[in-house]
Design a protein around this motif. Sequence first.
Motif: not given
Length: 553
Positions: A464-469
């Motif tokens: 999730a963090l990789c995708s959003m950032y």
Amino acid sequence: MNTMITTLLAEPAQPGDATGNPILNIAVFAIFIIVTMTIVMKAGKTTSEASDFYTGGAKFSGRQNGLAIAGDYLSAASFLGIVGAVALAGYDGFLYSIGFFVAWLVALLLVAEPLRNTGKFTMADVLSFRLRQKPVRLAAALGTLGVSLFYLIAQMAGAGSLVAVLLDIHDKGAQAVVVAVVGLIMIAYVLLGGMKGTTYVQMIKAVLLVSGVVVMMIIIFIKLGFLNSILDHAIEAFGQSDYAAKKGIEAQAILDPGLKFGKTMTTKMDFLSLGLALVLGTAGLPHVLMRFYTVPTAKEARRSVTWAIVLIGSFYLITLILGYGAIALVGPDRILAAPGGANSAAPLLAYELGGSIFMAIISAVAFATVLAVVAGLAITASASVAHDIYHSIIRNGESTEAEQVRVSRITVVVIGIASIILGILAMSQNVAFLVALAFAIASSANLPTILYSLYWKKFNTTGALCSMYTGLGLALLLIIFSPAVSGTPASMFPDADWHLFPLRNPGLVSIPAAFLAGYLGTMFGKPDNLDELQAEMEVRSLTGVGVESAVDH
């Protein structure tokens, strides 16, 4: 009195008189603002809890919410930007309408019902449901702020263009003052009314806007005949314009694909990028997604989307008639010479169709459109800061509702000031194009994580963090280094050139990159070991069981 109104409505446009009577225009504007502000203040008296401020207490019906969604979605970009785009680029301009409309099918089929079943106040409720709360909420809140700010910039630019046309203001400084005033009124709307007041204004505005464009379409049919006749008149008028002569464009080109996007490989890639961002963007727009929490059940959420699709679809089909009608009756030369450029096509067309008072009424409806949309955006951004950052991260879920509402109100003021400043910088841009940038950010930063969270069991916090950032950072970076910001006469900074990325819309690169980053982050990151929450989310998203329970864990 009736005779006077009839005479005014029938008043023909006089040569050289592009804006009608400025005093009349402002008077109609003032009436609209006073009426809508009264509604907002009345609704605001019942706003006491955080749920009232954010979602109106989740008490609106599907039909009411459908009208409000249409009011939220049919923004300055939809009316001013698309009519202007069609008037200057013909077929290619209408692609904005198609993209904005088709996007609702993605929202209806993939997002609306499971999102309503899983969340409570904001998009981050869904994204963090079965993942680690704090890091995911922070990333989702930053994505929400990024999308909301770019969308607000477009609305501010549209408002500045609209009022500049009505008052015949060519001076950039005076137009900047107009943008500032719009921002201050928007701040007042939100602070006084919250989501309840904003929703009522959006419902009224949706009915007025759709009714207004229907009346404009009928008058165009009376003046020019039906579609074939309108297109013939448009081709003739376009062929006689200085704009076509200077650009070396044949008159027939306004009916053919490629006038704006088909000249080079770069413009063709730009078209693909734009289309991808528009079609996928709606399902990631935080202020649209938040509307699903203003209804009591998932069934009503689905019903509200159906109502919205009918209204929005009808509106976008009519923009084709208005755009070609603007070519035939106003002409590209007058549109480009007016304050606001392409964004002035719709109000100038209204003047040609019905004279001063009709133009004032249509423009006042468009102005109400801007106010309602920016109010909804400001509420979404403020809810994200107060609920996701302040309440869930800073205060570990222990803040009171009064504290959350206070933080929301402070955020509204800060967001309003930022959007005023950036809106002034973007006044020369077509507002449909500016909104397309917001769609690109939404579809890059938010949509991959929403879909992965709802439909992929293995998805984890790292993914999730990789995708959003990745989606948010890459989209913003590519926009900053694109021709939209510098390097061309139409850029936000026309006298500077630091553009490195050739496309005006980043979606073609940033959207696939965000999906890929989410996949790789999940595969190489640590599992969250939150199987019970995963099972609960799956049951809740599909059935609605447990919707009323708190989402914090």
